[in-house]
Design an enzyme around this catalytic site. Structure first.
Site, PDB file in Angstrom:
ATOM      1  N   SER A 219       0.828  -1.194   0.000  1.00 52.49           N
ATOM      2  CA  SER A 219       0.000   0.000   0.000  1.00 52.49           C
ATOM      3  C   SER A 219       0.877   1.264   0.000  1.00 52.49           C
ATOM      4  O   SER A 219       1.689   1.427  -0.904  1.00 52.49           O
ATOM      5  CB  SER A 219      -0.967  -0.034   1.191  1.00 52.49           C
TER       6      SER A 219
ATOM      7  N   ASP B 164      -9.108  -3.593  -6.413  1.00 47.23           N
ATOM      8  CA  ASP B 164      -8.545  -3.210  -5.124  1.00 47.23           C
ATOM      9  C   ASP B 164      -9.617  -2.488  -4.308  1.00 47.23           C
ATOM     10  O   ASP B 164     -10.043  -1.387  -4.658  1.00 47.23           O
ATOM     11  CB  ASP B 164      -7.343  -2.297  -5.381  1.00 47.23           C
TER      12      ASP B 164
ATOM     13  N   HIS C 193      -6.965  -6.100  -0.946  1.00 48.24           N
ATOM     14  CA  HIS C 193      -5.939  -5.048  -1.031  1.00 48.24           C
ATOM     15  C   HIS C 193      -4.569  -5.719  -0.960  1.00 48.24           C
ATOM     16  O   HIS C 193      -4.201  -6.419  -1.897  1.00 48.24           O
ATOM     17  CB  HIS C 193      -6.161  -4.007   0.068  1.00 48.24           C
TER      18      HIS C 193
END
Length: 435
Positions: free
Chosen positions: A212, A308, A375
């Site tokens: 991320s 995502d 994610h």
């Protein structure tokens, strides 16, 4: 697989992020940490990013102690609250004794004095609140069955506490009121110096990775990382769920670009971004991975779900763009999306693939784009490499990364559109939503 024990457990460990992500934009970006911090206070249990794997239950041997950055105060390499950066280090062994894998924790960004001030009371803004021991799983696992190519390497988890992907500078630190430190670039330089002093400088093979916001940090610092290591060493970088799109939301607003613009201005990120890009474009545009990777010369592997959920919830359909809740159920569970919503999500997938057109031609680059509503996928054993991991062409993410890193095979895996892949983990937050 949706009803399996592993999937239920996997979902329960991730649900807190979505629960708080439904708040307003600025708070939503940092809320993952806030709720985890509250969970720590309420339950007196360990704060962690990774779940306990049902395939290899966590034992004391899996937990790795927190180390605070040496001499951080003198160097000015401080978290948002002024505390020293924390990291977790596990020494390699055997054939991996001179190989290094670094993983940068994720956790969004802060774009205002207020949101950065909130972060400094959490593990993403202060080492005072960081767990003193965390389990290493997924790409950090020491189990050969979970992590066949990197299990015995020296492994480091770098905690994330600056709110700007380790790219900020102190130029705009507030001089009155709430004291904040914007020292991301200094933190990056200091942690590299410390790791170099304990053996990284002699690495024969090295992989810088991150999830991320940590994946974005990996891309920003990839070439610098390469330059710090011996010229004859193999050095590559991996960004997991870090390919954030500069895409219009459903109301045709550039919500993410506006947010990035605030982050760049607040913490003076332009100084850390590529000079050629900043000379031609506004700095906020140069923070998007599509632009960053144009200037990275070190081999890079990109892992991203085409759906995502973080990007769908914050870039494509932020709360402000859906005041009547038309997308509410769809954002909680992709199987709740109606045909017209699925068509828009497919368009988002198309935008991601179009953004990767040039990168796909890069012979040294690797790609794993699956069709999952999820994610980050590298730090969970369930999604990194397990009997029930997501696969493309019968390859797990770990298989593909290993093929790419060791030049065993071409490693450009792009999935068919949802709902074609039965091996996917699709996050379902419906049971945890409020209202």
């Amino acid at each position: 697989m949706a009803g399996s024990t592993a999937n239920l457990r996997f979902r329960s460990n991730l649900v807190w992020w979505r629960k708080w992500a439904r708040k307003d934009w600025a708070i939503a970006i940092v809320a993952f940490t806030l709720i985890l911090f509250l969970v720590t206070l309420i339950s007196n249990s360990s704060w962690r990013d990774e779940p306990i794997s049902p395939f290899h239950p966590t034992t004391a041997a899996d937990l790795v102690e927190l180390t605070l950055l040496h001499d951080a105060e003198r160097r000015g390499a401080l978290c948002l609250d002024g505390s020293a950066l924390g990291y977790h280090f596990r020494k390699g062994s055997g054939s991996g004794a001179q190989n290094w894998l670094l993983h940068i924790e994720g956790g969004g960004w802060c774009n205002t004095i207020k949101s950065c001030s909130l972060r400094k009371w959490t593990p993403l803004g202060s080492s005072k609140y960081m767990d003193r021991r965390v389990p290493f799983s997924g790409i950090l696992s020491s189990q050969p069955s979970d992590n066949p190519d990197f299990y015995n390497w020296n492994k480091v988890k770098i905690r994330y506490c600056d709110g700007a992907s380790f790219a900020g500078h102190p130029k705009n630190e507030p001089t009155t009121g709430s004291k904040l430190f914007f020292r991301g670039q200094l933190i990056w330089e200091a942690i590299m110096d410390e790791l170099l002093s304990i053996g990284l400088s002699k690495a024969k093979q090295a992989l810088l990775s991150g999830c991320s916001a940590g994946g974005l940090a990996t891309l920003i610092h990839c070439d610098d990382f390469r330059g710090l290591l011996p010229r004859d060493s193999t050095v590559k970088c991996l960004a997991d769920a870090g390919f954030f799109l500069d895409e219009n939301d459903v109301n045709q607003n550039r919500t993410m670009r506006t947010f990035y613009r605030d982050v760049v201005v607040l913490q003076d990120l332009a100084t850390s971004l590529h000079k050629d890009c900043v000379a031609r474009k506004e700095p906020a545009k140069c923070l998007f991975p599509e632009e960053v990777i144009k200037h990275v010369t070190t081999p890079v592997f990109l892992i991203n779900p085409a759906y995502d959920f973080w990007q769908i919830q914050h870039i494509l359909i932020p709360e402000a763009s859906d005041p009547h809740g038309y997308w509410k159920k769809c954002k909680l569970n992709i199987y709740n999306c109606n045909p017209s919503q699925i068509e828009i999500l497919q368009g988002f997938r198309d935008s991601m693939l179009n953004s990767l057109n040039e990168f796909q031609k890069n012979k040294e680059g690797g790609i794993f784009i699956n069709s999952c509503f999820i994610h980050c996928q590298t730090w969970y054993s369930e999604t990194w490499h397990s009997p029930s991991s997501p696969r493309i062409n019968n390859k797990t993410i770990a298989d593909s990364v290993g093929d790419w890193y060791f030049n065993r095979n071409v490693a450009k895996q792009i999935d068919c559109p949802f709902p074609c892949n039965p091996t996917c983990y699709h996050m379902n937050f419906t049971q945890f939503s409020r209202g």
